[in-house]
Write a protein that holds these residues in place. Structure first.
Motif, PDB file in Angstrom:
ATOM      1  N   SER A  82       0.861  -1.381   0.095  1.00  0.00           N
ATOM      2  CA  SER A  82       0.090   0.045   0.175  1.00  0.00           C
ATOM      3  C   SER A  82       0.937   1.253  -0.061  1.00  0.00           C
ATOM      4  N   ASP A  84      -5.405  10.011  -1.828  1.00  0.00           N
ATOM      5  CA  ASP A  84      -6.754  10.490  -1.313  1.00  0.00           C
ATOM      6  C   ASP A  84      -7.072  11.788  -1.464  1.00  0.00           C
ATOM      7  N   TRP A  88     -12.406  11.480   1.374  1.00  0.00           N
ATOM      8  CA  TRP A  88     -13.462  10.802   0.300  1.00  0.00           C
ATOM      9  C   TRP A  88     -13.075   9.535  -0.168  1.00  0.00           C
ATOM     10  N   THR A  89     -11.876   9.092  -0.181  1.00  0.00           N
ATOM     11  CA  THR A  89     -11.353   7.811  -0.822  1.00  0.00           C
ATOM     12  C   THR A  89     -10.818   6.841   0.328  1.00  0.00           C
ATOM     13  N   HIS A  90     -11.256   7.144   1.483  1.00  0.00           N
ATOM     14  CA  HIS A  90     -10.509   6.104   2.504  1.00  0.00           C
ATOM     15  C   HIS A  90     -10.897   4.669   2.437  1.00  0.00           C
ATOM     16  N   SER A  91     -11.930   4.372   2.104  1.00  0.00           N
ATOM     17  CA  SER A  91     -12.362   2.787   1.946  1.00  0.00           C
ATOM     18  C   SER A  91     -12.775   2.393   0.825  1.00  0.00           C
ATOM     19  N   ASN A  92     -13.222   3.208  -0.072  1.00  0.00           N
ATOM     20  CA  ASN A  92     -13.656   3.329  -1.536  1.00  0.00           C
ATOM     21  C   ASN A  92     -13.616   4.270  -2.336  1.00  0.00           C
ATOM     22  N   GLN A  93     -13.710   4.531  -3.612  1.00  0.00           N
ATOM     23  CA  GLN A  93     -13.817   5.624  -4.435  1.00  0.00           C
ATOM     24  C   GLN A  93     -15.174   6.209  -4.686  1.00  0.00           C
ATOM     25  N   LEU A  94     -16.383   5.663  -4.026  1.00  0.00           N
ATOM     26  CA  LEU A  94     -17.601   5.889  -4.486  1.00  0.00           C
ATOM     27  C   LEU A  94     -17.839   7.294  -3.527  1.00  0.00           C
ATOM     28  N   TRP A 138     -23.817   8.891  -8.022  1.00  0.00           N
ATOM     29  CA  TRP A 138     -22.675   8.698  -7.581  1.00  0.00           C
ATOM     30  C   TRP A 138     -21.645   8.573  -8.732  1.00  0.00           C
ATOM     31  N   GLY A 140     -17.466   7.390  -9.183  1.00  0.00           N
ATOM     32  CA  GLY A 140     -16.212   6.487  -8.953  1.00  0.00           C
ATOM     33  C   GLY A 140     -14.668   7.136  -8.972  1.00  0.00           C
ATOM     34  N   ASP A 141     -14.750   8.435  -9.376  1.00  0.00           N
ATOM     35  CA  ASP A 141     -13.474   9.044  -9.443  1.00  0.00           C
ATOM     36  C   ASP A 141     -13.421  10.465  -9.003  1.00  0.00           C
TER      37      ASP A 141
END
Length: 425
Positions: free
Chosen positions: A186, A258, A302-308, A366, A368-369
């Motif tokens: 990571s 992030d 905004w992008t900690h666990s996913n990009q949604l 929603w 995703g980017d």
């Protein structure tokens, strides 16, 4: 040198060779430059090598012709009669090689220092003058008590530490490049690993250098304790940022790439360092946020666990428009925007109230980017709503006000006039 003989003859031959090398450089430099400019598709390192060769054409030509003259004179006359010519050819070749090798040092000031030091050392070495110079530098010393510090020991310490630190820097760069290529690690762990290896390598370089120059580190333990206490009081903020940086890297709450919001700052994380986090905003500004602020304050990642990321926009239509049709058209318009997701979360539209001039709606969709921007996708959705409403005669109302001028009755006007013009009672 001024007495006629072979030593003077060699000096004259060297002067002639210098003039000949200068003429050859003048004639070949433009051709080499034109040839290099005609090379298309070459990697940068080749072009840079050509540039360095062009700058040192004089040394190249002198080394070639002096070496040829030296070989010829070795075979046609006594070796002692060509000693100075061979020495000059050797020195010019060594100087050229050192000039190319020094380009590996990226820092300009350090590169010049290394180059001149190696030139001086090589010259003294081939002139067999190292022992005399070393003895002279050793006599230039300062003594206090049992401690003796000479110019030779200082220069040796600087050279040894410089070589060790340069080696540590080269190894850390190689290790960092290999870690960056590993996609299984990571970004936060990559930063933590590279920083730890750099600290270890530089620490080892300092320890080995201190031992090599004879510096006793155990005698400085008491001094280290005093320095540590002073640093503990004076560098509390710095230490707090360092600890906070390690915590951020370990818990992986924030990593390069992030998108975060901290107060009024919104942007992308460019890099993580031991003291601060570099955040680049949409305006091109780069904020250096201390690590302690990211630990103590509320941070939106905004992008900690996913990009949604879900975005909401509000709009209103006239009361004459069918709300069922408006909702369907809004969903259709937003679904056609490029970055809006239709799976797994499709856009939805709801009525949120009945306003003074319009029926108010909320459109939720929603993406995703989020790293590609938020305002631009909102603008595209608004533009799609405008187009589809125009095609289907859906009106977007705006507040209107009516101003009415009320005329007074004639009886009230005449009565007020008579009262004002009457005689006083």
């Amino acid at each position: 040198m001024f007495v006629p003989g072979w030593r003077q003859n060699q000096v004259l031959i060297i002067l002639v060779l210098i003039a000949l090398a200068w003429l050859l450089r003048k004639s070949t430099e433009p051709r080499l430059q034109d040839w290099a400019r005609s090379r298309e598709g070459w990697p940068k390192w080749r072009l840079r090598l050509i540039v360095q060769i062009r700058r040192r054409l004089f040394l190249i030509w002198f080394s070639i012709i002096a070496g040829l003259v030296y070989l010829v004179m070795q075979n046609v006359t006594w070796p002692s009669r060509s000693y100075l010519i061979g020495l000059s050819a050797t020195l010019s070749t060594v100087w050229f090689s050192i000039g190319l090798a020094a380009q590996l040092v990226r820092n300009r000031t350090l590169r010049r220092t290394v180059r001149w030091f190696l030139w001086i050392y090589a010259t003294l070495y081939f002139l067999n003058a190292l022992d005399e110079i070393a003895a002279f530098l050793d006599r230039l010393a300062i003594e206090f008590g049992e401690t003796r510090i000479s110019a030779l020991s200082v220069i040796s310490a600087l050279v040894i530490l410089g070589v060790l630190f340069a080696g540590a820097r080269l190894l850390s760069r190689m290790f960092t490049a290999n870690v960056r290529k590993n996609q299984d690690i990571s970004p936060s762990m990559q930063e933590l690993t590279t920083k730890g290896v750099q600290l270890l390598l530089y620490g080892l370089a300092f320890y080995i250098g201190a031992q090599a120059i004879g510096l006793d580190l155990t005698g400085l333990a008491f001094l280290y304790g005093i320095i540590g206490v002073g640093l503990g009081f004076g560098l509390q903020t710095v230490v707090s940022n360092l600890v906070s940086g390690v915590i951020i890297l370990l818990d992986k709450s924030i990593k390069p790439g992030d998108v975060i919001s901290l107060g009024d700052t919104f942007g992308w994380i460019e890099s993580l360092s031991a003291r601060y986090v570099s955040v680049k905003t949409r305006e091109g500004l780069e904020y250096l946020i201390p690590n302690e602020d990211l630990i103590a304050n509320q941070v939106v990642n905004w992008t900690h666990s996913n990009q949604l990321v879900r975005l909401d926009i509000y709009f209103g239509t006239a009361y004459d428009d069918d709300p069922h049709t408006v909702r369907a058209l809004a969903i259709e318009a937003s679904s056609g925007v490029k970055r809006v997701l239709v799976h797994p979360n499709a856009p939805v539209c709801h009525i949120v109230g009945f306003g003074d001039s319009s029926v108010d709606y909320i459109l939720r969709f929603w993406i995703g980017d989020p790293t590609a921007g938020l305002t631009n996708v909102r603008g595209n959705v608004y533009l799609a709503l405008w187009d589809i409403f125009k095609e289907n005669d859906i009106s977007i109302p705006f507040p209107q006000r009516e101003v009415r001028l009320l005329h007074e009755p004639e009886a009230e006007v005449s009565e007020r006039t008579d009262t004002g013009n009457g005689a006083p009672g």
